[in-house]
Motif scaffolding. Structure first.
Motif, mmCIF file in Angstrom:
data_model
loop_
_atom_site.group_PDB
_atom_site.id
_atom_site.type_symbol
_atom_site.label_atom_id
_atom_site.label_comp_id
_atom_site.label_asym_id
_atom_site.label_seq_id
_atom_site.Cartn_x
_atom_site.Cartn_y
_atom_site.Cartn_z
ATOM 1 N N UNK A 190 0.827 -1.206 0.000
ATOM 2 C CA UNK A 190 0.000 0.000 0.000
ATOM 3 C C UNK A 190 0.862 1.257 0.000
ATOM 4 N N UNK A 191 1.896 1.280 0.839
ATOM 5 C CA UNK A 191 2.746 2.461 0.947
ATOM 6 C C UNK A 191 3.467 2.748 -0.369
ATOM 7 N N UNK A 192 3.978 1.708 -1.024
ATOM 8 C CA UNK A 192 4.676 1.894 -2.293
ATOM 9 C C UNK A 192 3.740 2.481 -3.348
ATOM 10 N N UNK A 193 2.493 2.009 -3.377
ATOM 11 C CA UNK A 193 1.534 2.539 -4.352
ATOM 12 C C UNK A 193 1.260 4.018 -4.107
ATOM 13 N N UNK A 194 1.135 4.406 -2.830
ATOM 14 C CA UNK A 194 0.899 5.817 -2.506
ATOM 15 C C UNK A 194 2.133 6.659 -2.835
ATOM 16 N N UNK A 195 3.321 6.137 -2.548
ATOM 17 C CA UNK A 195 4.558 6.855 -2.870
ATOM 18 C C UNK A 195 4.668 7.078 -4.385
ATOM 19 N N UNK A 196 4.341 6.057 -5.168
ATOM 20 C CA UNK A 196 4.385 6.192 -6.635
ATOM 21 C C UNK A 196 3.400 7.254 -7.107
ATOM 22 N N UNK A 197 2.183 7.209 -6.571
ATOM 23 C CA UNK A 197 1.175 8.199 -6.935
ATOM 24 C C UNK A 197 1.633 9.599 -6.554
ATOM 25 N N UNK A 224 2.922 14.347 -13.820
ATOM 26 C CA UNK A 224 2.931 13.326 -14.863
ATOM 27 C C UNK A 224 1.571 12.637 -14.893
ATOM 28 N N UNK A 225 0.993 12.512 -16.083
ATOM 29 C CA UNK A 225 -0.335 11.910 -16.207
ATOM 30 C C UNK A 225 -0.359 10.424 -15.860
ATOM 31 N N UNK A 226 0.808 9.820 -15.677
ATOM 32 C CA UNK A 226 0.836 8.431 -15.211
ATOM 33 C C UNK A 226 0.235 8.307 -13.817
ATOM 34 N N UNK A 227 0.005 9.420 -13.141
ATOM 35 C CA UNK A 227 -0.642 9.402 -11.832
ATOM 36 C C UNK A 227 -2.055 8.827 -11.905
ATOM 37 N N UNK A 228 -2.717 8.942 -13.051
ATOM 38 C CA UNK A 228 -4.084 8.449 -13.158
ATOM 39 C C UNK A 228 -4.168 6.925 -13.082
#
Length: 345
Positions: A231-238, A246-250
C-alpha cells in the motif's frame, strides 16, 4: 494542465487496463476473504456472535468502492471516446475535471483511503489494549487527512473548467492528503509491529516455549509489513507522479483504489491459513497427550477467572495463559478477538 509527455487520453486507457487486472484480484481475494470470515474451516456457517462484523462490513464497503471505481472508469472512457463530440476530442472530455464521473472517481479514492486508514487505526487501538492514548496521533492524522481529502473533492466538483489534478487550487490539499496518508500508515504499522516484537522478545527472554515456537508472532509481523509496504509503495508512486505533474498518476491512483481492499483482505486470509497450519501441527504432535500452548496476554486487574489461570511472570504487564493465541481465527472469529490481546485484524 499537467506538463506530461504522456497524453491524458492514453493515460486513462492504460488506467482502465491496469485497473481491470487488479479488480480481478479483488474479486478473488474478497470472495475467499468472505468465506474465511463467515464460514468455519469445516464448512459450517459461523454463528452471529463468532463473526467479526466490523471486518465484514469493511470488506464489503471496500469491495463496493472498488467495483464503483471500475464502473466509473468504464463510463468515463465511453463518454470520452464514444459519446463526446465537443472540442478537444477525448482529451477535452478527460480534462473536464468537474464532470460528475471524474468527481466520483475522486470520491472513490478518498473513501477507500478513509476506510483503509480507519481500519489501520482500529487495529492499532485493539493491539494497545483499546487505550485511546496510544492511538491519539494516528487518530488525529486520520481526521486531518479526511478533511484534506474531502476539501479536494469539493474543489474538484466546483472548478467547472478544463484542468487536471495538478490544478493550482488542488495541489496544496492533495499534497497534504497524501503526506498525511503516508505518515498515518507508517506510524500505525510501526506501532503494531513494535508492540508484537516487544511481547515476542519478552516471552523469549523468559525461555517460554509453546507449540510452533515464537515464530508465530514473527509471521504476523511479516504479514503486516508486507501488506503495509504494498500500500505504501503505491501511494509513494502516486505522490511522486503527482508532484512531477505526470499523467501516469491516473493509472497509479486507480490501481491504488483496488490495492487497498486486496492488502486488507490478504491479512485476514494469511492469518487464517497460518492458524490452520498451526492447528494441524498441534493435532499431529505426539509429544504430549494434550497439546499445550502458552499465549501471551496483558495482565488485567479485573481479569475474568473463567478465561484461564495465569502463570506468574516477571515480565512487566505480561501473563501466560492456556488460552487461544492471537493467530486463532485472527480477525474472523469474534471470540478470538475477545480472548486475544493482539487482536489486530
Amino acid at each position: 494542465m499537467a506538463s506530461s509527455s504522456l497524453p491524458i487520453d492514453t493515460a486513462e486507457l492504460i488506467a482502465m487496463y491496469m485497473q481491470a487486472i487488479f479488480y480481478g484480484m479483488v474479486l478473488i481475494t474478497v470472495t475467499y476473504g468472505m468465506r474465511v470470515q463467515l464460514w468455519s474451516r469445516d464448512g459450517y456457517l459461523k454463528s452471529r456472535d463468532r463473526i467479526n462484523w466490523v471486518m465484514v462490513v469493511a470488506t464489503l464497503a471496500m469491495f463496493t468502492i472498488a467495483t464503483l471505481e471500475m464502473a466509473f472508469g468504464l463510463r468515463l472512457n465511453l463518454e470520452a471516446f464514444i459519446y463526446y463530440t465537443g472540442p478537444g476530442g477525448a482529451k477535452g472530455q478527460f480534462a473536464e475535471i468537474s464532470n460528475w464521473v471524474n468527481v466520483m472517481k475522486t470520491v472513490d479514492y478518498g473513501a477507500q483511503t478513509f476506510i483503509g486508514d480507519a481500519i489501520m487505526a482500529y487495529r492499532c487501538y485493539v493491539v494497545y489494549d483499546r487505550k485511546w492514548r496510544y492511538v491519539a496521533v494516528p487518530a488525529i492524522l486520520w481526521l486531518a487527512e479526511s478533511v484534506c481529502g474531502w476539501i479536494a473533492v469539493y474543489i474538484t466538483a466546483t472548478l467547472h473548467s478544463s484542468a487536471t489534478l495538478n490544478e493550482q487550487r488542488l495541489v496544496p490539499w492533495i499534497t497534504a492528503f497524501l503526506s498525511l496518508t503516508l505518515a498515518m500508515t507508517t506510524i500505525t504499522t510501526g506501532m503494531i509491529v513494535f508492540r508484537i516484537l516487544r511481547i515476542n522478545a519478552g516471552v523469549a527472554s523468559k525461555g517460554m516455549t509453546r507449540v510452533g515456537g515464537n515464530q508465530r508472532l514473527i509471521r504476523v509481523v511479516r504479514v503486516l509489513v508486507e501488506s503495509g509496504l504494498v500500500y505504501t509503495v503505491s501511494v509513494v508512486c502516486f505522490f511522486s507522479l503527482f508532484l512531477a505533474s505526470n499523467n501516469a498518476q491516473y493509472p497509479v491512483s486507480d490501481v491504488t483504489v483496488q490495492l487497498i481492499p486486496i492488502t486488507f483482505v490478504l491479512i485476514i486470509i494469511r492469518a487464517d491459513q497460518s492458524a490452520a497450519a498451526e492447528n494441524y501441527a498441534v493435532h499431529q504432535s505426539t509429544s504430549f497427550p494434550k497439546p499445550i500452548t502458552f499465549p501471551v496476554r496483558r495482565s488485567m486487574p479485573d481479569a475474568d477467572p473463567s478465561q484461564g489461570t495465569p502463570i506468574s511472570s516477571n515480565y512487566p504487564g505480561i501473563q501466560i495463559q492456556t488460552e487461544t493465541y492471537m493467530m486463532k481465527d485472527i480477525g474472523n472469529d469474534r471470540d478470538g478477538w475477545k480472548t486475544s490481546e493482539l487482536e489486530m485484524v
